[in-house]
Write a protein that holds these residues in place. Structure first.
Motif, PDB file in Angstrom:
ATOM      1  N   ILE A   9     -11.187  -3.080   4.091  1.00 45.79           N
ATOM      2  CA  ILE A   9     -10.892  -4.575   4.402  1.00 45.79           C
ATOM      3  C   ILE A   9      -9.769  -4.514   5.468  1.00 45.79           C
ATOM      4  CG2 ILE A   9      -8.485  -4.246   3.318  1.00 45.79           C
ATOM      5  CD1 ILE A   9      -9.763  -6.968   1.654  1.00 45.79           C
ATOM      6  N   ASN A  10      -9.854  -3.415   6.304  1.00 40.82           N
ATOM      7  CA  ASN A  10      -9.044  -3.288   7.471  1.00 40.82           C
ATOM      8  C   ASN A  10      -7.604  -3.516   7.459  1.00 40.82           C
ATOM      9  OD1 ASN A  10      -8.714  -2.996  10.346  1.00 40.82           O
ATOM     10  ND2 ASN A  10      -9.803  -4.817  11.080  1.00 40.82           N
ATOM     11  N   TYR A  11      -7.217  -2.889   6.444  1.00 41.38           N
ATOM     12  CA  TYR A  11      -5.723  -3.143   5.860  1.00 41.38           C
ATOM     13  C   TYR A  11      -4.800  -2.832   7.040  1.00 41.38           C
ATOM     14  CZ  TYR A  11      -1.659  -3.245   2.737  1.00 41.38           C
ATOM     15  OH  TYR A  11      -0.595  -3.687   2.058  1.00 41.38           O
ATOM     16  N   LYS A  12      -4.860  -2.002   7.922  1.00 40.65           N
ATOM     17  CA  LYS A  12      -4.006  -1.680   9.044  1.00 40.65           C
ATOM     18  C   LYS A  12      -3.658  -2.801   9.745  1.00 40.65           C
ATOM     19  CE  LYS A  12      -3.726   3.396   9.450  1.00 40.65           C
ATOM     20  NZ  LYS A  12      -4.646   4.489  10.215  1.00 40.65           N
ATOM     21  N   GLU A  13      -4.889  -3.516  10.144  1.00 45.43           N
ATOM     22  CA  GLU A  13      -4.723  -4.525  11.199  1.00 45.43           C
ATOM     23  C   GLU A  13      -4.377  -5.854  10.462  1.00 45.43           C
ATOM     24  OE1 GLU A  13      -8.002  -6.414  13.780  1.00 45.43           O
ATOM     25  OE2 GLU A  13      -7.685  -4.304  14.352  1.00 45.43           O
ATOM     26  N   LYS A  14      -4.860  -5.907   9.314  1.00 50.05           N
ATOM     27  CA  LYS A  14      -4.484  -7.441   8.693  1.00 50.05           C
ATOM     28  C   LYS A  14      -2.838  -7.505   7.752  1.00 50.05           C
ATOM     29  CE  LYS A  14      -9.445  -8.885   7.808  1.00 50.05           C
ATOM     30  NZ  LYS A  14     -10.625  -8.711   6.663  1.00 50.05           N
ATOM     31  N   LEU A  53       0.795  -1.011   0.122  1.00 54.03           N
ATOM     32  CA  LEU A  53       0.123  -0.013  -0.028  1.00 54.03           C
ATOM     33  C   LEU A  53       0.895   1.377  -0.107  1.00 54.03           C
ATOM     34  CD1 LEU A  53      -2.906   1.509   0.105  1.00 54.03           C
ATOM     35  CD2 LEU A  53      -2.751   0.955   2.616  1.00 54.03           C
ATOM     36  N   GLU A  54       1.986   1.273   0.918  1.00 54.51           N
ATOM     37  CA  GLU A  54       2.781   2.482   1.057  1.00 54.51           C
ATOM     38  C   GLU A  54       3.633   2.664  -0.476  1.00 54.51           C
ATOM     39  OE1 GLU A  54       5.869   1.847   3.898  1.00 54.51           O
ATOM     40  OE2 GLU A  54       6.955   3.697   3.046  1.00 54.51           O
ATOM     41  N   LEU A 110      -2.929 -10.370   1.610  1.00 51.71           N
ATOM     42  CA  LEU A 110      -3.726  -9.200   0.934  1.00 51.71           C
ATOM     43  C   LEU A 110      -3.017  -8.998  -0.255  1.00 51.71           C
ATOM     44  CD1 LEU A 110      -4.230  -6.908   3.972  1.00 51.71           C
ATOM     45  CD2 LEU A 110      -6.040  -8.263   2.924  1.00 51.71           C
ATOM     46  N   GLY A 111      -3.731  -8.378  -1.379  1.00 55.34           N
ATOM     47  CA  GLY A 111      -3.151  -7.876  -2.572  1.00 55.34           C
ATOM     48  C   GLY A 111      -3.784  -6.889  -2.991  1.00 55.34           C
ATOM     49  N   ILE A 112      -3.275  -5.759  -3.694  1.00 55.17           N
ATOM     50  CA  ILE A 112      -3.854  -4.434  -4.327  1.00 55.17           C
ATOM     51  C   ILE A 112      -3.590  -4.505  -5.506  1.00 55.17           C
ATOM     52  CG2 ILE A 112      -3.578  -1.936  -4.146  1.00 55.17           C
ATOM     53  CD1 ILE A 112      -2.158  -2.238  -1.315  1.00 55.17           C
ATOM     54  N   SER A 113      -4.756  -3.915  -6.394  1.00 53.86           N
ATOM     55  CA  SER A 113      -4.639  -3.703  -7.990  1.00 53.86           C
ATOM     56  C   SER A 113      -5.060  -2.351  -8.033  1.00 53.86           C
ATOM     57  CB  SER A 113      -4.783  -4.818  -8.478  1.00 53.86           C
ATOM     58  OG  SER A 113      -4.572  -4.540  -9.967  1.00 53.86           O
ATOM     59  N   LEU A 114      -4.613  -1.612  -9.078  1.00 48.18           N
ATOM     60  CA  LEU A 114      -5.157  -0.430  -9.575  1.00 48.18           C
ATOM     61  C   LEU A 114      -5.504  -0.503 -11.094  1.00 48.18           C
ATOM     62  CD1 LEU A 114      -3.028   0.484  -7.335  1.00 48.18           C
ATOM     63  CD2 LEU A 114      -3.454   2.681  -8.283  1.00 48.18           C
ATOM     64  N   HIS A 115      -6.734  -0.076 -11.470  1.00 45.48           N
ATOM     65  CA  HIS A 115      -7.124  -0.095 -12.783  1.00 45.48           C
ATOM     66  C   HIS A 115      -7.680   1.298 -13.426  1.00 45.48           C
ATOM     67  CE1 HIS A 115     -10.483  -1.545 -10.722  1.00 45.48           C
ATOM     68  NE2 HIS A 115     -11.292  -0.697 -11.543  1.00 45.48           N
ATOM     69  N   GLN A 116      -7.955   1.159 -14.763  1.00 47.34           N
ATOM     70  CA  GLN A 116      -8.412   2.281 -15.423  1.00 47.34           C
ATOM     71  C   GLN A 116      -9.355   1.991 -16.682  1.00 47.34           C
ATOM     72  OE1 GLN A 116      -4.520   3.906 -16.652  1.00 47.34           O
ATOM     73  NE2 GLN A 116      -4.697   3.296 -18.549  1.00 47.34           N
ATOM     74  N   TRP A 117     -10.091   2.731 -16.973  1.00 47.82           N
ATOM     75  CA  TRP A 117     -10.850   2.447 -18.015  1.00 47.82           C
ATOM     76  C   TRP A 117     -11.498   3.649 -18.872  1.00 47.82           C
ATOM     77  CZ3 TRP A 117     -10.896  -1.395 -21.584  1.00 47.82           C
ATOM     78  CH2 TRP A 117     -11.662  -1.560 -22.426  1.00 47.82           C
TER      79      TRP A 117
END
Lengths: 721, 208
Positions: A379-384, A352-353, A400-407
């Protein structure tokens, strides 16, 4: 006078509310008639004969035995292919039409095709098989930037060919009658469906009557009438009977479209602070025999100062690619986000950072920043959250896994007629189609909103090419297109009505508004007339006005826009003993401008998440290298996610100030783009190593665990499994 | 038993099929169109009427009404419903008992009608999605599907509605896990599972 701009939030009667889809009752009672369900008197059933070989020559096609079978009414064969090369297994060679489906099935098996087989080429993972000129794009100086980077991470990733697997197979019912052709096609493009087909059957376009009220899935694979559309129509002309031709499931999976594969070797250069300075991608994949467009890379992080993509095409003896929900984006997203996530892990930085730190390298820094915060909260990221692989003891690892998208999602060309009748009834006609996205509902909402009527006050006619032409439903362009054209048509019709009503109310037309089933003076409730009474002033003359969406103009008016971002975070549990990945939760934060129907909009996001989970964990078209045939051309082994496989969802739509003003933007594609990357990143976060290829099946997970990957940077992830 | 290779339909061996009597009561049903229950007491002297090959007229009780329909022995219940009786709520999707889009109730139990022969269904109570409710008079489960938007393209929806109905008959107050298990035999491509569990739970509450 009413103006076409969308009403302010506090004035909206239907717009943006949670409204149930209007075709829900017919769909959940079986009353909705899809192409597959169309019945005509004397209907014949047609079956196709596909090539048994994936490569080689067709020497002859003998239909004589099929013709002799009692009940067979017509046969068709592709004479143009005799003596020619077959491109892929399942390529359509012949067809039969018979009185019953059972007889047609039997007759199709009696068609005898002689081949001279050749060795097929179905491997799409070896870049040495590429042909043609590489497509190269470079900005900045990648080589220098990589040589100067504090850290260089190198990884390899891939996604296989996946199918559309529409539950309603492709197909068409055709009825040639009195020199006219009536077609019921399962299509994403009613208005333009018959263009081209008319020439194949020797008719002018005005003789072609197309209808599609309900379609059982398209996802980008049902724009064209296809070869089977021509065959169906020709068999009807030949036999003088209506003909239903729907693909069987195996052909549907082999020849009716797929999403091209993509494999990549990626290098990411970072400076000492974790900022991305360089991105280099070698990409290859197949779209079948013909063209291949490398997916967009780097994806979302397009402003990385030095970046290069070199794309290679691998021709294969497989069915041809078609647009598959967000063409190119799920591939570009996985290949980019997995590499960036690996780079972050290599320098032991929280994902995330890392993504937040690099948002200035995207086109939408502020949107993504807000979305990442909301998604992390949901998703309570800080804790998990934990660094990669630091999942604690025991065989079950959570990550946990993050993704960004566009359209884009800008509305397409669209025309719409709105008629106001003297009896107060309102009829809307538009040559669009409802793929299940809610188009029928949203057009009704827009017209009812504009005229100040309840939804029941508006009748909608759509799904025929005789209505004003509207664009094909693809690329999330429908909602913008039809919302603008129906808003413009309804506004024009209302203004014509206001001209008639104004003298009666003793007010100028531009001081009147349509609200709550009345025409009334703005701010003066004494000057009001009920809708029906107002319409009766028309005498015998109905008002019909056409609205035309010209995307650029509607955008200037604030009716529609294009260009959105979204963020998704997945939480998974991986069993390191069995390799099974369990979806715990996915959160999706999505920007889509002004929402017309919140209920169906949220369904679109759910839908994208589930389709995304499906290609992340299960879907792959598996081809046999020896025969070139698809090994899993059925729904047992071409797996779709079931209801137990998808976990929990939280969806947040970016609405309100700052978003609404942009107008309506399409939502079909964006949410399906990120799940592959988010889930792959979550699995890597859980088990400490990257599973390089989708789908993340137990065997691949176990293999990645066995091969292992050191966490020291710089590193590679062990190549393609 | 050396019949595994030759099995035709539920529990019918080729040998039993050819004989038409003896081992399989269902085999007798297949040949004669006679209802299987009680057929064990079939008179040995009774000569079954041979229907195959070609079409024969049978009676199917569908949504409470008896309908005559001409079918071949190989005609599936799904094809009899869709192609011959124009009852099209049940869909053909996978055509091999994977996806559940063709689900109907046979004597109250959910059945993949793509893999049941029409002949096997004679004398049994068949309920299709059309028999559960109409657009004007929706069953609670259908209303719940609408409330929770548990459908998009809608092609899988009739199968899910029928499966949900069977589930609620078995478990009137199901847990989430029971709903997921009960609907595990059906597949959706659009991705409408999110609303389905809630829809079934709501219908259960409404029915209680």
């Amino acid at each position: 006078m009413a103006n076409p701009q969308w009403p302010a939030a506090e004035q909206r009667q239907h717009l943006g509310k949670r409204i149930s889809r209007l075709d829900g009752p017919v769909k959940c009672t079986g009353a909705a008639k899809y192409t597959y369900d169309i019945h005509r008197d004397g209907l014949l059933y047609a079956k196709l004969v596909g090539s048994r070989i994936a490569a080689g020559i067709v020497n002859s096609i003998d239909t004589s035995a099929a013709e002799k079978l009692p009940g067979v009414q017509g046969v068709w064969k592709d004479e143009s292919l005799i003596g020619k090369e077959v491109q892929y297994a399942g390529q359509i060679l012949a067809a039969v039409a018979a009185r019953t489906e059972e007889i047609a099935d039997e007759a199709a098996r009696l068609v005898k095709v002689e081949y001279t087989p050749a060795t097929p080429q179905v491997d799409d993972t070896d870049p040495a098989r590429a042909d043609g000129k590489p497509a190269t794009r470079e900005e900045g100086d990648v080589a220098t930037a990589l040589s100067q980077a504090a850290t260089v991470f190198e990884g390899a990733y891939g996604l296989p060919v996946v199918c559309h697997c529409c539950l309603e197979a492709h197909g068409q019912v055709s009825e040639a009658k009195n020199g006219e052709m009536y077609l019921w096609g399962s299509t994403q493009s009613v208005s333009s469906y018959a263009k081209g087909l008319h020439e194949d059957v020797g008719l002018t376009l005005d003789k072609m009557h197309v209808e599609c009220q309900y379609i059982g899935g398209g996802f980008g694979s049902k724009f064209s009438y296809d070869k089977w559309g021509v065959i169906s129509a020709k068999l009807s002309q030949l036999t003088g009977m209506p003909v239903k031709l729907m693909l069987d499931r195996d052909l549907e999976l082999m020849v009716a479209g797929n999403r091209p594969s993509a494999s990549a070797k990626v290098k990411v250069g970072l400076d000492g602070n974790g900022k991305i300075t360089a991105f280099d991608a070698e990409v290859w994949g197949t779209g079948g025999k013909d063209g291949y467009k490398p997916p967009p890379m780097p994806y979302v992080f397009t402003k990385i100062p030095n970046h290069r993509e070199n794309g290679l095409r691998i021709p294969t003896n497989r069915g041809s690619q078609r647009a598959w929900r967000a063409p190119g984006h799920p591939q570009g997203c996985l290949l980019t986000m997995a590499a960036l996530d690996d780079a972050a892990a290599a320098i032991k930085m929280d994902a995330l950072e890392f993504f937040k730190k690099n948002l200035d390298l995207t086109e939408r820094r502020e949107v993504y920043a807000a979305q990442l915060d909301i998604a992390a909260d949901l998703i309570n990221y800080k804790e998990k959250a934990h660094l990669r692989g630091e999942s604690g003891p025991g065989p079950l690892k959570r990550g946990l896994g993050i993704s960004l998208h566009q359209w884009g999602g800008m509305g397409h060309q669209s025309e719409c007629d709105v008629t106001i009748n003297p009896d107060g009834s309102v009829e809307t006609k538009i040559g669009t189609q409802d793929l299940g996205t809610g188009t029928r509902t949203t057009v009704t909402i827009v017209v009812a909103e504009t005229l100040g009527l309840p939804l029941e006050g508006v009748t909608l006619k759509m799904g025929k090419n005789e209505y004003p032409a509207s664009g094909a439903s693809g690329g999330s362009t429908t909602i913008g297109g039809v919302s603008a054209s129906s808003r413009l048509a309804a506004t024009a019709a209302l203004n014509a009505l206001l001209e008639v009503v104004a003298p009666k109310l003793g007010a100028a037309p531009d001081q009147l508004e349509a609200r709550d089933g009345q025409i009334r003076a703005v701010g003066d409730s004494s000057k009001a007339i009920a809708w029906k009474g107002a319409c009766s002033l028309l005498g015998t003359q109905s008002i019909t006005k056409r609205g035309t969406n010209v995307p650029g103009e509607s955008q200037k008016m604030g009716l529609i826009d294009g260009g959105v971002g979204g963020v998704q975070i997945a939480e998974v549990t991986v069993d390191t003993e069995t390799g099974c990945v369990t979806m715990n939760e996915m959160v999706a934060v999505q920007d889509c401008g002004l929402i017309v129907d919140l209920k169906t909009a949220e369904s679109q996001v759910h839908s994208g998440l589930i389709m995304g989970i499906t290609y992340a964990l299960y879907e792959e078209a598996v081809y046999d290298p020896t025969t070139g045939r698809m090994l899993n051309a059925d729904m047992e082994f071409y797996r779709l996610a079931g209801i137990k496989d998808v976990g929990q969802f939280k969806v947040h739509m970016m609405t309100g100030a700052g978003y609404d003003e942009r107008g309506v933007i399409g939502l079909g594609e964006p949410p399906v783009i990120s799940p592959g990357a988010a889930i792959s990143n979550a699995v890597a976060n859980a088990i400490g190593v990257r599973v390089p290829r989708l789908p993340l099946t137990p065997d691949r997970v176990l293999m990645a665990l066995q091969q292992g990957t050191g966490q020291d940077a710089p590193t590679t992830n062990g190549g393609l499994a | 038993m050396k019949v595994s290779r030759d099995r035709m339909g539920a529990g019918i061996s080729r040998r039993g099929f050819l004989k038409g009597v003896g081992a399989g009561t269902a085999a007798a049903g297949l040949l004669t169109g006679a209802p299987p229950p009680g057929a064990a007491a079939l008179d040995a002297a009774h000569t079954p009427k041979v229907l195959a090959p070609g079409e024969s007229e049978i009676s199917l009780k569908i949504n409470g009404a008896v309908q005559k329909v001409a079918v071949e022995p190989r005609t599936t219940l799904l094809d009899a419903l869709r192609n011959r009786l124009d009852i099209t709520g049940a869909k053909k999707v996978c055509d091999r008992a994977t996806c559940g889009a063709c689900t109907v109730l046979v004597d109250g139990s959910p059945v993949y009608s793509c893999t049941m022969l029409a002949l096997e269904a004679e004398g049994r109570e068949i309920t299709t999605v059309e028999g559960l409710g109409t657009p004007e008079n929706l069953a609670p489960i259908q209303q719940a599907f609408i409330n929770h938007d548990a459908q998009q393209c809608g092609f899988c929806t009739p199968g899910f509605v029928v499966a949900s109905t069977a589930l609620l008959q078995k478990f009137p107050n199901p847990t989430r896990e029971q709903v997921q298990a009960g609907l595990g035999g059906n597949l959706c491509r659009c991705g409408t599972y999110a609303g389905m569990v809630d829809a079934v739970l709501e219908a259960a509450k409404g029915g209680a």
